[in-house]
Enzyme design. Structure first.
Site, PDB file in Angstrom:
ATOM      1  N   LEU A  17      43.492  33.520  35.361  1.00 59.47           N
ATOM      2  CA  LEU A  17      42.930  34.852  34.808  1.00 59.47           C
ATOM      3  C   LEU A  17      43.965  35.880  35.004  1.00 59.47           C
ATOM      4  CD1 LEU A  17      39.571  34.880  37.036  1.00 59.47           C
ATOM      5  CD2 LEU A  17      40.240  33.747  34.966  1.00 59.47           C
ATOM      6  N   TYR A 163      35.483  31.910  51.873  1.00 62.00           N
ATOM      7  CA  TYR A 163      35.467  32.310  50.482  1.00 62.00           C
ATOM      8  C   TYR A 163      34.598  33.707  50.091  1.00 62.00           C
ATOM      9  CZ  TYR A 163      36.413  32.419  45.494  1.00 62.00           C
ATOM     10  OH  TYR A 163      36.672  33.050  43.985  1.00 62.00           O
ATOM     11  N   THR A 198      39.372  27.736  34.337  1.00 66.07           N
ATOM     12  CA  THR A 198      40.943  27.827  34.605  1.00 66.07           C
ATOM     13  C   THR A 198      41.330  26.072  34.564  1.00 66.07           C
ATOM     14  OG1 THR A 198      40.413  27.507  37.079  1.00 66.07           O
ATOM     15  CG2 THR A 198      40.434  29.855  35.845  1.00 66.07           C
TER      16      THR A 198
END
Length: 257
Positions: A17, A163, A198
């Site tokens: 990103l 996370y 990704t």
């Protein structure tokens, strides 16, 4: 904000990103400093976009001195700082308590340090430099900070507690940070990505990848780094957009697992 001639820092800018956003900013005429630990990948980006447009600093965002010094060096090199995108981050996979016992604290600490404290480190030292800018518009604007959360900050899955805590923390910083910096003409917004393609996803078996795509409401695919970059450009350019967390996720709502 007219991006032509402006200066941006993109953490995690050597891949994924971050790389997409570096490319989008350069296309708009901005100069970009990549903060990353992967010098080889960063050099590939520089080779593609040109050393006049992009420079690299090896920065551990969790280390205050590393961040402080690098931000100052960016301003020394390019003359100012107008935009920051915080993409640098890591994940973890462990339950609060499960068959393997309690969540190992040695797995918790680095996720908090990089994702949450690292985002704050870069933001605060960037704000210090942005505050020194002459206003760049009639509103007295001096810069914009664009942080990156995740839909896990709202709907964390099993095993994502660390996370999710960091991404929820980034979401929670958005409004107070925007308020803190409003008197300096510095805006703060947060991008909240869903499942974005990704290089990590390229290692998945095809059935697993297709299952992820099917979990997205519409369109039935993973997002693209270029779509995140497009949103970053929009946020930077739109001077009235402030204190917002914007989901870019194809309407996905994550299930427990």
């Amino acid at each position: 904000m007219d991006l032509n001639g402006k200066v941006a820092i993109v953490t995690g800018g050597a891949s994924g990103l971050g790389q997409g956003t570096v490319e989008a900013y350069v296309a708009k005429g901005a100069k970009v400093a990549i903060f990353d630990l992967n010098a080889e990948r960063a050099q590939a980006v520089i080779d593609n976009l040109g050393a006049d447009n992009v420079a690299f600093w090896s920065v551990n965002v969790a280390d205050e001195e590393s961040v402080k010094n690098a931000v100052a060096e960016v301003v020394e090199k390019f003359g100012a700082l107008h935009i920051v995108n915080n993409f640098a981050g890591i994940g973890s996979a462990a339950k609060t308590y499960g068959k393997k016992g309690v969540f190992p604290i040695e797995q918790w600490d680095p996720v908090i340090a990089i994702n949450l404290t690292g985002t704050f480190n870069v933001s605060r030292y960037a704000a210090e430099q942005m505050s020194k800018n002459e206003p760049i518009n009639d509103d007295g604007g001096r810069g914009v900070i664009i942080n990156t959360a995740s839909v896990a900050g709202y709907e964390g899955q099993i095993g994502q507690v660390a996370y999710s805590a960091t991404k929820g923390g980034v979401i929670g910083m958005t409004v107070p940070m925007a308020r803190d910096l409003s008197s300096y003409g510095i805006r703060v917004n947060t991008i909240v990505p869903g499942l974005i393609h990704t290089p990590l996803f390229e290692s998945l078996p095809e059935p697993a990848y297709q299952s992820l795509e099917a979990s997205v409401c519409y369109p039935k695919r993973l997002g693209k780094a270029s779509e995140i970059a497009h949103l970053a450009v929009f946020i930077a350019e739109n001077d009235y957009l402030n204190a917002e967390c914007i989901r870019l996720d194809g309407a996905i709502r994550m299930q427990p697992r």
